[in-house]
Design a protein around this motif. Structure first.
Motif, PDB file in Angstrom:
ATOM      1  N   SER A   1      -0.381  -3.340  -6.783  1.00  0.00           N
ATOM      2  CA  SER A   1       0.645  -3.433  -5.746  1.00  0.00           C
ATOM      3  C   SER A   1       0.236  -2.762  -4.446  1.00  0.00           C
ATOM      4  CB  SER A   1       1.959  -2.827  -6.246  1.00  0.00           C
ATOM      5  OG  SER A   1       2.465  -3.565  -7.339  1.00  0.00           O
ATOM      6  N   ASP A   2      -0.774  -1.874  -4.500  1.00  0.00           N
ATOM      7  CA  ASP A   2      -1.207  -1.195  -3.276  1.00  0.00           C
ATOM      8  C   ASP A   2      -2.491  -1.803  -2.717  1.00  0.00           C
ATOM      9  OD1 ASP A   2      -2.901  -0.346  -5.267  1.00  0.00           O
ATOM     10  OD2 ASP A   2      -2.790   1.794  -4.760  1.00  0.00           O
ATOM     11  N   ALA A   3      -2.822  -3.028  -3.114  1.00  0.00           N
ATOM     12  CA  ALA A   3      -4.013  -3.696  -2.569  1.00  0.00           C
ATOM     13  C   ALA A   3      -3.874  -3.864  -1.060  1.00  0.00           C
ATOM     14  CB  ALA A   3      -4.202  -5.061  -3.232  1.00  0.00           C
ATOM     15  N   SER A   4      -4.990  -3.739  -0.359  1.00  0.00           N
ATOM     16  CA  SER A   4      -4.978  -3.817   1.098  1.00  0.00           C
ATOM     17  C   SER A   4      -5.411  -5.197   1.579  1.00  0.00           C
ATOM     18  CB  SER A   4      -5.913  -2.761   1.692  1.00  0.00           C
ATOM     19  OG  SER A   4      -6.074  -2.956   3.085  1.00  0.00           O
ATOM     20  N   ALA A   5      -4.709  -5.708   2.572  1.00  0.00           N
ATOM     21  CA  ALA A   5      -5.035  -7.008   3.165  1.00  0.00           C
ATOM     22  C   ALA A   5      -6.006  -6.874   4.331  1.00  0.00           C
ATOM     23  CB  ALA A   5      -3.750  -7.689   3.637  1.00  0.00           C
ATOM     24  N   ALA A   6      -6.524  -5.680   4.576  1.00  0.00           N
ATOM     25  CA  ALA A   6      -7.289  -5.400   5.801  1.00  0.00           C
ATOM     26  C   ALA A   6      -8.460  -6.360   6.005  1.00  0.00           C
ATOM     27  CB  ALA A   6      -7.783  -3.955   5.781  1.00  0.00           C
ATOM     28  N   LEU A   7      -9.273  -6.616   4.978  1.00  0.00           N
ATOM     29  CA  LEU A   7     -10.452  -7.471   5.129  1.00  0.00           C
ATOM     30  C   LEU A   7     -10.061  -8.902   5.486  1.00  0.00           C
ATOM     31  CD1 LEU A   7     -12.674  -6.239   2.148  1.00  0.00           C
ATOM     32  CD2 LEU A   7     -13.008  -5.792   4.585  1.00  0.00           C
ATOM     33  N   TRP A   8      -9.021  -9.407   4.850  1.00  0.00           N
ATOM     34  CA  TRP A   8      -8.583 -10.782   5.107  1.00  0.00           C
ATOM     35  C   TRP A   8      -7.963 -10.903   6.490  1.00  0.00           C
ATOM     36  CZ3 TRP A   8      -8.845  -8.392   0.509  1.00  0.00           C
ATOM     37  CH2 TRP A   8      -9.432  -9.070  -0.560  1.00  0.00           C
ATOM     38  N   LEU A   9      -7.160  -9.918   6.878  1.00  0.00           N
ATOM     39  CA  LEU A   9      -6.543  -9.959   8.200  1.00  0.00           C
ATOM     40  C   LEU A   9      -7.589  -9.776   9.304  1.00  0.00           C
ATOM     41  CD1 LEU A   9      -3.253  -7.941   7.559  1.00  0.00           C
ATOM     42  CD2 LEU A   9      -3.506 -10.411   7.885  1.00  0.00           C
ATOM     43  N   ALA A  10      -8.639  -9.001   9.025  1.00  0.00           N
ATOM     44  CA  ALA A  10      -9.713  -8.838  10.006  1.00  0.00           C
ATOM     45  C   ALA A  10     -10.415 -10.166  10.258  1.00  0.00           C
ATOM     46  CB  ALA A  10     -10.714  -7.797   9.521  1.00  0.00           C
ATOM     47  N   GLU A  11     -10.580 -10.968   9.202  1.00  0.00           N
ATOM     48  CA  GLU A  11     -11.197 -12.283   9.374  1.00  0.00           C
ATOM     49  C   GLU A  11     -10.288 -13.216  10.167  1.00  0.00           C
ATOM     50  OE1 GLU A  11     -13.008 -15.862   6.589  1.00  0.00           O
ATOM     51  OE2 GLU A  11     -13.325 -13.751   5.997  1.00  0.00           O
ATOM     52  N   VAL A  12      -8.986 -13.126   9.916  1.00  0.00           N
ATOM     53  CA  VAL A  12      -8.039 -13.919  10.702  1.00  0.00           C
ATOM     54  C   VAL A  12      -8.115 -13.518  12.176  1.00  0.00           C
ATOM     55  CG1 VAL A  12      -5.607 -14.451  11.086  1.00  0.00           C
ATOM     56  CG2 VAL A  12      -6.479 -14.312   8.755  1.00  0.00           C
TER      57      VAL A  12
END
Length: 228
Positions: A209-220
């Motif tokens: 539940s605490d997984a980070s979206a940072a890498l995916w959002l950085a690609e966006v």
């Protein structure tokens, strides 16, 4: 709901998230207690698209005793409803009319008072078109593609209906919501698996539940800088 608001000191004029969520939770409580009285089950209405975006009230419509639609995306729910209406046309025209009326009604949780007799909350205005989100969901979950490839596929498949800017806007929203709302999927009720994509923590999908979206959002963000 008014009694509950009186207990917790919530004004009926305060249309905050508490105002909205309390209604969904009270509905669920009443349904579950009635089910106990009758020795029955509360069948969940939430679908795969809502689970992916977290578009459900935690321990409200998010919860049931059996979630029949948990692996059926919203776009397919609409197709199934249209099919049921067509099947009922001759045998039960009244039912067919009700189903078509449902299809003609904007998707909405209807947790805010209507404005001038019209629905005040339109889900797709708030979270984006389900046609796009269901497309993203399939290629993210079934194939594990990253944002750049998902965007390219969406542009090829749906570019006549949505501009590049709109696709990117809702792709960002999809990743942000998908990661942030995992906690709701970690405690889902049982339900059948239909199709090739599901989000049950006991089946296809295991995610902290605490997984980070940072890498995916950085690609966006890189996509936005290149394209916009």
């Amino acid at each position: 709901v008014e009694r509950h608001f009186a207990d917790i000191g919530q004004s009926m004029d305060d249309h905050s998230v508490t105002f909205e969520n309390a209604q969904a939770r009270e509905r669920t409580q009443v349904l579950m207690d009635l089910a106990n009285q009758r020795g029955g089950l509360v069948i969940g209405t939430g679908d795969l698209s809502e689970l992916a975006l977290g578009w459900a009230t935690y321990n409200g419509d998010h919860m049931s005793m059996y979630g029949v639609n948990g692996s059926i995306p919203k776009t397919l729910v609409r197709h199934l409803t249209a099919h049921a209406a067509a099947q009922a046309e001759e045998s039960d025209p009244e039912l067919a009319a009700v189903l078509r009326d449902i299809l003609d009604t904007p998707v909405s949780p209807e947790l805010l008072p209507p404005k001038e007799g019209e629905i005040a909350q339109r889900t797709e205005d708030l979270v984006g078109p389900y046609e796009l989100h269901d497309f993203f969901l399939y290629y993210v979950l079934r194939w594990g593609f990253g944002p750049r490839k998902v965007f390219r596929l969406a542009e090829l498949a749906l570019g006549r209906s949505y501009s590049r800017e709109v696709i990117l806007k809702w792709l960002r929203s999809f990743y942000r919501r998908f990661f942030a709302q995992q906690f709701k999927r970690s405690c889902l009720p049982d339900g059948p698996r239909v199709g090739s994509v599901a989000l049950s923590p006991r089946g296809d999908w295991r995610m902290p539940s605490d997984a980070s979206a940072a890498l995916w959002l950085a690609e966006v963000e890189r996509l936005e800088q290149e394209i916009l």
